[in-house]
Design a protein around this motif. Structure first.
Motif, short mmCIF file in Angstrom:
data_model
loop_
_atom_site.label_atom_id
_atom_site.label_comp_id
_atom_site.label_asym_id
_atom_site.label_seq_id
_atom_site.Cartn_x
_atom_site.Cartn_y
_atom_site.Cartn_z
N ALA A 44 12.53 3.64 30.35
CA ALA A 44 12.58 5.02 30.51
C ALA A 44 11.49 5.72 31.00
N GLY A 45 11.23 6.11 32.04
CA GLY A 45 10.20 6.97 32.54
C GLY A 45 10.68 8.38 32.70
N ILE A 46 9.92 9.17 33.73
CA ILE A 46 10.49 10.27 34.03
C ILE A 46 11.91 9.96 34.71
N THR A 47 12.01 8.79 35.48
CA THR A 47 13.30 8.21 35.77
C THR A 47 13.44 6.82 35.19
N LEU A 48 14.53 6.23 35.55
CA LEU A 48 14.73 4.61 35.01
C LEU A 48 13.68 3.88 35.85
N ARG A 49 12.79 3.06 35.29
CA ARG A 49 11.89 2.09 35.92
C ARG A 49 12.15 0.89 36.01
N THR A 50 12.02 -0.05 36.79
CA THR A 50 12.33 -1.56 36.97
C THR A 50 11.06 -2.17 36.42
N GLU A 51 11.02 -2.96 35.34
CA GLU A 51 9.54 -3.56 35.05
C GLU A 51 9.51 -4.88 35.63
N GLY A 52 9.16 -4.88 36.82
CA GLY A 52 8.95 -6.10 37.49
C GLY A 52 9.88 -6.18 38.85
N PRO A 53 9.95 -7.22 39.67
CA PRO A 53 11.04 -7.09 40.90
C PRO A 53 12.33 -7.15 40.63
N ALA A 54 12.98 -7.01 41.80
CA ALA A 54 14.49 -7.24 41.83
C ALA A 54 14.91 -7.62 43.18
N ARG A 55 14.35 -9.08 43.01
CA ARG A 55 14.43 -9.84 44.46
C ARG A 55 15.96 -10.18 44.73
N CYS A 56 16.01 -10.22 46.08
CA CYS A 56 17.40 -10.77 46.36
C CYS A 56 17.19 -11.72 47.87
N ARG A 57 17.72 -12.85 47.80
CA ARG A 57 17.75 -13.66 49.16
C ARG A 57 18.83 -12.90 50.15
N ILE A 58 18.10 -12.89 51.39
CA ILE A 58 19.24 -11.90 52.37
C ILE A 58 19.56 -13.01 53.51
N ARG A 59 20.89 -12.79 54.00
CA ARG A 59 21.34 -13.49 55.11
C ARG A 59 21.65 -12.76 56.38
#
Length: 461
Positions: free
Chosen positions: A443-458
């Motif tokens: 929880a920051g000022i808004t919700l923060r990710t702590e690290g990447p959210a990687r996706c493989r795209i096709r």
């Protein structure tokens, strides 16, 4: 006096307390994982819990309210009794100005009257083209993604920033987006460090942290001031119809307008609230769909049926109901504002418990959105929770990612419009498979990710 703030409120039951450690209470738990701490408080003690944090003499007692009924009381039915007077909002105010997010009383009412006409549905729908253009540019850039993998957290932050900067600044988007991307992280980290600390040194002391934040604020403020001065000098005809031009021209019923500082404060708040929140919703909508291919297929089938090959427009928001439900479910599980703070003016009762005057009151959409009384199997991703029939069967404040009451987010429609149209363009162009199946958040000022959210795209086109 607020409703319920009467002489008899002290007869309410004593609020149960979450056990902490001697001397510091729950301070270390809140610093390490505030969202998990609030969940644990609700699981152990129910819907109103006192959480103490800090050493003696500097200890804060947080009165945490987790029920939908309690959220409605704080944000709506007794809104006048719960103000944005807490320490955290003061730090936001000092860094990002006294705009709609932080202003109070007559300041807030005047700002809302000036800004409200610029956020009607008809006006906001006019921004659909900017959203589509910026989304298409981001999608095109993925042709060069190394290994066919993209970090949807960073990419959606970039997209949302570009979109809101384009809508705010028009032709000045290139300059301002770079300044915001460079300066905002420095300032937000500074606000968080000070906002969650029980005591702070003065901002004027020449410490490295103070100097970094001051330099970032000077650069950001300067960029905004230059554009504002140019708008005022050149007039609306030269600038066009970007939001800054409309703000500069706004008049209230008493023929008052924003002065230059007030105008900059609004711009800063719109930049803060208008890109980080939508970026969070887009990031987690894609992450959740990447983990649930059957739901992704349903979303893509709806997009194909409604849009075919054409560019989405504002009217398509209502024609893409399943995609709208995906966004709402992403906002339930990952609300961009996971914690909301207020301070009580007068003593009152919440859920039968006595809350004293001057109390720091915490609402936590992160917890309420997972409350088993409203959400069966609450951790499961299920867009079906947001059919009209399902929504009608829940309390109004079981889901409140945009706050509520007289201070509900003025940008709700814009956020939904941007999220749904951007997802439609993205999902039509690519299929997603999750690389990172779990995304730590804080929880920051808004919700923060702590690290990447990687996706493989096709690619699909």
């Amino acid at each position: 006096m607020a409703v319920g703030a009467d002489a008899g409120v002290g007869t309410g039951a004593e609020v149960p307390a979450l056990a902490g450690v001697p001397l510091l209470g729950s301070l270390l738990d809140l610093k390490a994982d505030s969202l998990g701490t609030y969940l644990r408080a609700q699981h152990r003690h129910g819907d109103v819990v006192r959480v103490s944090a800090g050493p003696p003499g500097l200890r804060a007692d947080l009165y945490c309210v987790f029920s939908a009924e309690g959220a409605q009381q704080v944000l709506a039915s007794e809104a006048a009794n719960f103000r944005k007077d807490n320490h955290f909002y003061e730090e936001v105010r000092k860094s990002f100005g006294n705009g709609l997010l932080t202003a109070q009383d007559e300041d807030y009412l005047r700002q809302r009257r000036l800004v409200q006409p610029l956020f009607t549905r008809r006006r906001v729908d006019g921004y659909a083209g900017a959203v589509a253009a910026e989304t298409s540019a981001v999608v095109a850039s993925w042709a060069d993604a190394p290994g066919g993998v993209v970090d949807v957290s960073g990419q959606m932050m970039h997209l949302a920033l570009r979109a809101v900067a384009r809508i705010l600044f028009g032709t000045d988007v290139e300059t301002t987006a770079g300044v915001v991307a460079r300066c905002f992280p420095v300032i937000t980290d500074y606000v968080l460090a000070r906002g969650y600390s029980p005591a702070n040194i003065p901002r004027t002391w020449p410490t490295p942290g103070n100097r970094r934040a001051a330099a970032a604020m000077e650069e950001l403020y300067g960029a905004c001031d230059q554009i504002i001065e140019r708008r005022r000098r050149d007039g609306t005809e030269a600038a066009g119809e970007d939001l800054l031009t409309l703000l500069a021209a706004a008049r209230s019923s008493d023929d008052r307008e924003f002065d230059a500082d007030e105008l900059r404060d609004q711009v800063l708040i719109f930049l803060l609230a208008g890109h980080e929140t939508t970026a969070t919703s887009l990031c987690f909508a894609l992450h959740l769909l990447a983990r649930h291919p059957e739901q992704q297929d349903l979303a893509r089938a709806e997009i194909s049926r409604v849009l075919g090959d054409r560019t989405p427009e504002a009217a398509d928001l209502d024609r893409l109901p399943f995609l709208g439900r995906v966004v709402k479910e992403a906002m339930r599980l990952y609300p961009a504002a996971p914690v909301i703070g207020r301070k009580s003016v007068a003593a009152t009762r919440i859920g039968g418990y006595a809350v004293p005057a001057g109390a720091d009151v915490i609402l936590a959409p992160w917890v309420t959105h997972r409350h088993p009384a409203y959400w069966p199997d609450p951790d499961r991703f299920d867009p079906g929770r947001f059919t009209p029939e399902a929504e009608a069967g829940r309390p109004r404040y079981a889901w409140f990612p945009f706050g509520g009451g007289p201070r509900a987010c003025i940008g709700q429609h814009f956020s939904m419009l941007e999220s749904v149209l951007a997802l439609a363009i993205i999902l039509r162009a690519h299929a997603f498979e999750a690389v990172d199946t779990e995304i730590p958040v804080s929880a920051g000022i808004t919700l923060r990710t702590e690290g990447p959210a990687r996706c493989r795209i096709r690619p699909l086109l």
